[in-house]
Design a protein around this motif. Structure first.
Motif, mmCIF file in Angstrom:
data_model
loop_
_atom_site.group_PDB
_atom_site.id
_atom_site.type_symbol
_atom_site.label_atom_id
_atom_site.label_comp_id
_atom_site.label_asym_id
_atom_site.label_seq_id
_atom_site.Cartn_x
_atom_site.Cartn_y
_atom_site.Cartn_z
ATOM 1 N N PHE A 144 0.790 -1.226 0.000
ATOM 2 C CA PHE A 144 0.000 0.000 0.000
ATOM 3 C C PHE A 144 0.826 1.283 0.000
ATOM 4 O O PHE A 144 0.303 2.341 -0.331
ATOM 5 C CB PHE A 144 -0.950 -0.002 1.199
ATOM 6 N N ARG A 145 2.116 1.199 0.374
ATOM 7 C CA ARG A 145 2.924 2.412 0.415
ATOM 8 C C ARG A 145 4.228 2.295 -0.375
ATOM 9 O O ARG A 145 4.951 3.278 -0.519
ATOM 10 C CB ARG A 145 3.269 2.782 1.873
ATOM 11 N N GLY A 146 4.536 1.094 -0.851
ATOM 12 C CA GLY A 146 5.788 0.895 -1.570
ATOM 13 C C GLY A 146 6.893 0.420 -0.648
ATOM 14 O O GLY A 146 6.848 0.632 0.574
ATOM 15 N N SER A 147 7.890 -0.224 -1.206
ATOM 16 C CA SER A 147 8.951 -0.824 -0.401
ATOM 17 C C SER A 147 9.784 0.205 0.365
ATOM 18 O O SER A 147 10.339 -0.101 1.414
ATOM 19 C CB SER A 147 9.870 -1.669 -1.301
ATOM 20 N N ASP A 148 9.873 1.432 -0.135
ATOM 21 C CA ASP A 148 10.676 2.459 0.541
ATOM 22 C C ASP A 148 10.018 2.953 1.823
ATOM 23 O O ASP A 148 10.701 3.489 2.708
ATOM 24 C CB ASP A 148 10.930 3.653 -0.396
ATOM 25 N N ASN A 149 8.697 2.794 1.926
ATOM 26 C CA ASN A 149 7.977 3.263 3.115
ATOM 27 C C ASN A 149 7.138 2.143 3.719
ATOM 28 O O ASN A 149 6.062 2.391 4.271
ATOM 29 C CB ASN A 149 7.057 4.440 2.745
#
Length: 410
Positions: A144-149
């Motif tokens: 839901f927020r991407g791997s970076d976050n």
């Protein structure tokens, strides 16, 4: 250690376990306290005098095993829990004749598990569900927020939790109806009402509070185990909108921390190092092998969809209770604290369909042409868990549930 009661090698309930539960029968419909041994239940309300003989501290509470919940017994504290457990192991031992050779008492004291109705083991006043698996939190965050976050900034500093609905906690075997609510079909359009279409299970465990604490006083981490009576399997059924309050299933047998102690292992490395009130010395994870099976409504067979382990959980039971009470929250006997979904490092150890299908992008093949992304009406889910000892198993039995159609869907 052997019992005079026959226990199969693969039984979850040998004499090394002796979990507590609340049961009733057709002949005696009053819910009461029992312990599981093999395929039998030892009715503690029948042998209370024998227990009190060996544990005189119980003499002032002769009716405690006739109560319809474990709350009163749990409130007595760990010294009593340990004394009663030792007493029961002695009474059930193959070398002890007190119950073994008393044919009249023995006939009254044992009930076949398949003839018993199981009830919630405790009166649950409050229910908190944590979010303690790093793999699960990372998977959901990535979707839901991407791997970076993937992880929120506070996640590695404290065990995150939310307050759930104790009123909708049910015992294993209870069927639940699919929840209804509002959902948005398209951006900038008004919401529509209907049944949840992405219903999910969550493979969890939970601990039950035995002894509480005074309002305003925290439970220090080095004393947390004195407040935890035991552990159950838990399925926190889940879905969008109102899908977090319609039902949470728990297994009927409460496995004590003393029974789990031989299976303590070192948990995941925690970086950064937690603040002092959350630091724990020694092993604090438990090697409990977990499994989730699903039987689709249009199939006659269960399929194992995931295998995980409690030892993967990042934040331990003790850390959860230490953080829960650090602000002065007063816990009470019967309070339930769930772990959150327990996922492991591999794809096959993800603890929910959300993760297993990666937010519905993939399907699970149940063979015979049956495929699923999420749970459909009539599907049944069974969670199991056990610790493997040397020649015996300490298990939790099953935590099962079936989803029925929604009743408020237009």
């Amino acid at each position: 250690m052997k019992s005079f009661i026959k226990v199969a090698p693969d039984s979850h309930f040998p004499i090394q376990n002796l979990p507590y539960g609340i049961f009733s029968t057709v002949e005696n419909p009053n819910p009461r306290v029992g312990v599981a041994i093999g395929d039998e239940i030892l009715d503690l309300s029948v042998i209370h005098a024998l227990i009190e003989k060996h544990v005189p501290e119980l003499g002032q509470k002769p009716m405690i095993f006739k109560e319809s919940s474990l709350n009163s017994f749990m409130s007595l504290g760990r010294p009593i829990w340990k004394a009663v457990r030792k007493c029961l192991q002695n009474i059930l031992s193959a070398d002890n004749s007190e119950l073994r050779d008393d044919a009249e008492l023995r006939a009254k004291a044992f009930v076949a598990q398949n003839l018993a109705n199981m009830h919630l083991p405790a009166q649950i006043g409050d229910y908190t569900d944590f979010y303690a698996s790093k793999e699960h939190a990372t998977n959901v965050g990535t979707m839901f927020r991407g791997s970076d976050n993937a992880l929120m900034p506070n996640w590695t500093h404290l065990p995150v939790g939310y307050h759930g609905r104790s009123s909708s906690v049910v015992v294993s075997g209870t069927a639940l109806r699919r929840p209804c609510g509002q959902r948005l079909l398209a951006k900038n359009n008004p919401p529509v009402f209907g049944a949840s279409i992405r219903l999910d299970f969550e493979l969890e465990m939970a601990f039950i509070i035995g002894v509480g604490n005074e309002l305003g006083n925290a439970i220090p981490i080095n004393k947390a185990n004195n407040h935890i009576f035991g552990v159950v399997l838990m399925n926190d059924w889940s879905g969008p909108f109102l899908g977090k309050n319609f039902g949470t299933s728990i297994s009927p047998w409460v496995v004590t921390l003393d029974a789990l102690e031989p299976f303590l292992v070192k948990g995941p490395e925690q970086k950064p190092e937690p603040l002092p009130y959350l630091r724990d010395n020694g092993p604090s994870a438990y090697n409990v092998q977990l499994e989730a099976k699903i039987k689709p409504y249009d199939s006659n067979a269960y399929k194992t969809v995931t295998r995980s382990n409690l030892k993967y959980m990042y934040w331990s039971f003790k850390q959860q209770i230490a953080h829960h009470t650090v602000g002065g929250c007063n816990m009470r006997p019967g309070d339930l604290c769930g772990t959150g979904t327990i996922s492991g490092p591999s794809e096959g150890s993800r603890g929910s369909l959300l993760e297993l299908t990666w937010n519905g992008q993939n399907e699970i093949d149940y063979d015979n042409g049956i495929k699923r992304k999420f749970i459909e009406d009539g599907d049944e889910v069974v969670l199991t868990g056990y610790c493997q000892g040397e020649g015996y198993i300490v298990g939790f039995g099953d935590c099962s549930g079936k989803i029925l159609p929604a009743i408020n869907s237009p």
